[in-house]
Design an enzyme around this catalytic site. Structure first.
Site, short mmCIF file in Angstrom:
data_model
loop_
_atom_site.label_atom_id
_atom_site.label_comp_id
_atom_site.label_asym_id
_atom_site.label_seq_id
_atom_site.Cartn_x
_atom_site.Cartn_y
_atom_site.Cartn_z
N ALA A 37 0.85 -1.20 0.00
CA ALA A 37 0.00 0.00 0.00
C ALA A 37 0.88 1.24 0.00
O ALA A 37 1.81 1.35 0.78
CB ALA A 37 -0.91 0.00 1.22
N ASP A 38 0.56 2.16 -0.89
CA ASP A 38 1.30 3.43 -0.92
C ASP A 38 0.54 4.46 -0.08
O ASP A 38 -0.49 4.16 0.53
CB ASP A 38 1.53 3.90 -2.35
CG ASP A 38 0.24 4.15 -3.12
OD1 ASP A 38 -0.83 4.32 -2.50
OD2 ASP A 38 0.30 4.17 -4.36
N SER A 39 1.04 5.67 -0.05
CA SER A 39 0.43 6.70 0.81
C SER A 39 -1.01 7.00 0.39
O SER A 39 -1.86 7.25 1.25
CB SER A 39 1.28 7.97 0.81
OG SER A 39 1.42 8.48 -0.49
#
Length: 81
Positions: A37-39
């Site tokens: 998961a990215d930001s």
């Protein structure tokens, strides 16, 4: 709300948001490491948590939520008013 009820709701969010099956979700599941998961994913997930539980999660607190277990503990410790 019990820990299990919170966990079940969070698991459902993860199933929908990250296209996971229930057997892939556990308290130890790390959003960044295990789901990559990215930001943006995390911001969207925190917004979903807020909507689902009627909570407001400050950015500083959101950064500390790294696993499913962290999310359950946070929601349990910060009940809605």
């Amino acid at each position: 709300m019990t820990d299990q009820e919170i966990y079940d709701k969070i698991a459902k969010l993860l199933e929908d948001h990250f296209d996971l099956t229930a057997d892939k979700i556990s308290n130890d599941l790390n959003f960044k490491r295990d789901l990559d998961a990215d930001s943006i994913d995390m911001v969207e997930f925190v917004l979903e948590l807020e909507d689902t539980f009627g909570a407001e999660i400050p950015d500083d607190d959101a950064e500390k939520i790294q696993t499913v277990g962290d999310a359950v503990k946070y929601i349990q410790a910060h009940p809605t008013k």
